[in-house]
Structures are given as C-alpha cells and as structure tokens.
Write a protein that holds these residues in place. Sequence first.
Motif, PDB file in Angstrom:
ATOM      1  N   LEU A 199      -7.248   0.251   1.466  1.00  0.00           N
ATOM      2  CA  LEU A 199      -7.788  -1.175   2.028  1.00  0.00           C
ATOM      3  C   LEU A 199      -6.054  -1.954   1.604  1.00  0.00           C
ATOM      4  CD1 LEU A 199      -9.317  -3.443   1.049  1.00  0.00           C
ATOM      5  CD2 LEU A 199      -8.779  -3.279  -1.356  1.00  0.00           C
ATOM      6  N   LEU A 215      -8.015  -6.477  -6.071  1.00  0.00           N
ATOM      7  CA  LEU A 215      -7.725  -5.944  -4.506  1.00  0.00           C
ATOM      8  C   LEU A 215      -8.314  -6.403  -3.500  1.00  0.00           C
ATOM      9  CD1 LEU A 215      -5.036  -3.083  -5.337  1.00  0.00           C
ATOM     10  CD2 LEU A 215      -4.714  -5.622  -4.102  1.00  0.00           C
ATOM     11  N   GLN A 216      -9.688  -6.074  -4.085  1.00  0.00           N
ATOM     12  CA  GLN A 216     -10.777  -6.252  -2.560  1.00  0.00           C
ATOM     13  C   GLN A 216     -11.576  -8.188  -2.791  1.00  0.00           C
ATOM     14  OE1 GLN A 216     -13.921  -4.140  -4.699  1.00  0.00           O
ATOM     15  NE2 GLN A 216     -13.723  -2.691  -3.086  1.00  0.00           N
ATOM     16  N   LEU A 238      -7.969  -1.521 -10.440  1.00  0.00           N
ATOM     17  CA  LEU A 238      -7.036  -1.926  -9.560  1.00  0.00           C
ATOM     18  C   LEU A 238      -7.746  -2.094  -8.416  1.00  0.00           C
ATOM     19  CD1 LEU A 238      -4.241  -1.398  -8.100  1.00  0.00           C
ATOM     20  CD2 LEU A 238      -5.166   0.766  -7.616  1.00  0.00           C
ATOM     21  N   LEU A 239      -8.904  -1.646  -7.789  1.00  0.00           N
ATOM     22  CA  LEU A 239      -9.547  -1.792  -6.773  1.00  0.00           C
ATOM     23  C   LEU A 239     -10.507  -3.161  -6.754  1.00  0.00           C
ATOM     24  CD1 LEU A 239     -10.551  -1.107  -4.180  1.00  0.00           C
ATOM     25  CD2 LEU A 239     -12.124  -0.396  -4.509  1.00  0.00           C
ATOM     26  N   GLY A 281       0.810  -1.902   0.049  1.00  0.00           N
ATOM     27  CA  GLY A 281      -0.310  -0.222   0.272  1.00  0.00           C
ATOM     28  C   GLY A 281       0.524   1.570  -0.133  1.00  0.00           C
ATOM     29  N   GLU A 293     -10.487   6.034  -7.637  1.00  0.00           N
ATOM     30  CA  GLU A 293      -9.717   4.262  -6.981  1.00  0.00           C
ATOM     31  C   GLU A 293      -8.239   3.636  -6.455  1.00  0.00           C
ATOM     32  OE1 GLU A 293      -9.702   0.262 -10.076  1.00  0.00           O
ATOM     33  OE2 GLU A 293     -10.765   2.402 -10.930  1.00  0.00           O
ATOM     34  N   ASN A 321      -8.695   4.564  -2.729  1.00  0.00           N
ATOM     35  CA  ASN A 321      -8.677   3.634  -2.179  1.00  0.00           C
ATOM     36  C   ASN A 321      -8.422   2.134  -2.306  1.00  0.00           C
ATOM     37  OD1 ASN A 321     -11.578   5.261  -1.617  1.00  0.00           O
ATOM     38  ND2 ASN A 321     -11.944   4.695  -3.346  1.00  0.00           N
ATOM     39  N   ALA A 322      -7.740   1.953  -2.744  1.00  0.00           N
ATOM     40  CA  ALA A 322      -6.698   0.374  -3.419  1.00  0.00           C
ATOM     41  C   ALA A 322      -5.077   0.688  -1.732  1.00  0.00           C
ATOM     42  CB  ALA A 322      -6.306   0.730  -4.747  1.00  0.00           C
TER      43      ALA A 322
END
Length: 234
Positions: free
Chosen positions: A114, A145-146, A141-142, A79, A107, A110-111
């Motif tokens: 996370l 990763l989620q 991307l997000l 991160g 985005e 937010n990544a």
Amino acid sequence: MTATDEILAIPLWINGHAYLTMAPAFLDVCDPRNGQVRRRTPLCGDLEARAAVEAARAALAAWSAQTVGQRAALLAALGDALAEYGGHFAALIAEETGRQVEMAAVEVGNAVSLLRATAGGVATSTGSSVVAIVSDQHAPLLGPLQRAVPALLSGATVVLKPSPRAPSAAFALAELTARSGFPGGVFNILHGDQLATEALCASKEVSLLLVAGEPAFGARVAAIATRHGKPFAD
C-alpha cells in the motif's frame, strides 16, 4: 515495586518524537496466546488530544505545500523501511492480536504494498486538513494505513488513535516515519479509549474523523462523532 509497575507503558507519538504522559488510567496489553501482559497503554483524554491535534495543525501548512509527488516519495520510503523491519512488526501484531506470525506477516506485506503504491497514487478529497483516525485491533497496521495513506497523500496531517489493546504496530510505524524523513507533526499517535475519541471529536481543529475497523466498532465511533457533530467516514 509490583510486577505491574515494571511493565512499561507505551508512549504517544507527537510532533515527531515519543511523548510520555501520566494518564489517569492504563490498560494492560495481553498476549491472547498465553495471557502474558506485554505492555500498558495510557488511556488519555483531552489534554493529550489537544497536544496531538496542535502538532498536526502546526505541521499542516508545510506538509500541504509539498507536491503530491514529494509526499508520495516519503510514503514509499516508509514502505521500504517497513519492509526492512517486517519481521518485527509481524511479531508485534501476533503478540497483541493472538494471530499466527505468518498471518501477521501477510498484513505487514499488504501494508508495505500500500505504501509503495503511492508512487503513482492520486490524492483524495481530504485536502489540507487535520484528520483523525480511530482504529480497532482487527488489523492494527493495515487498517489505519488504509485510511492514513490517502489522507497524507492529499496533504492532510493525521492523528491516529489505535486500539488500546493492540497499539504497538502503530507506534512503531510512527517511529519509522521519523526515520523516513517525515516532518514532525504530520503523523501523530494518541492512545486511549472512548475518552480519547470523544476529545478528537470535540476538537474544532479536526476536520474529519475516519474509522478503521469492524462494522460494530464503526457504529460505536459513528455515534460519538454524530453526538459532537463531527463529519466521519467508516
């Protein structure tokens, strides 16, 4: 040499390094804002899927043997690295999805959040297994990763197949995993379309298929997984 030949194909990421392949076909990645071809995505199949899954399988024992805290620290470090290159990632997302750079930056932010939040995270039930993730271009991307972060935190290794129309953010993220100390084979990138998804679903080494994308996309992937008898979650 034609202009198309001069456009570079984006590599796969297998076992901790870029992996080049001569796929039977390629997809032009176009900037929706102006129609310019930015790069080409190899449309891979069974051979490349086997290489990616084998790398994930080989890395599984050592990765799952780490503590949750150790895995969380690596995800948080990823991160931090993503935050450092946030502008680059936002530009990649914008040129492959047509979104404004400012929205793409949201985005990315937010990544980053996370990944950093894993410092106090709790592992999920995916456990020690090879997990495949198939993503569309909605949140390149997000979205993946989620799905990937909880799986990695729990001790699973991952093979991600991003959208062939927006592959660059996922590949750049894989490069950052190496810089952040991830062992080779923990996070792999397989490029392609339906044939690559079919190959992942057919692999006996893949325990679970995760879908990241819009409902219609998830329904198409679910149909492939069901045909192969592969457990999936969308």
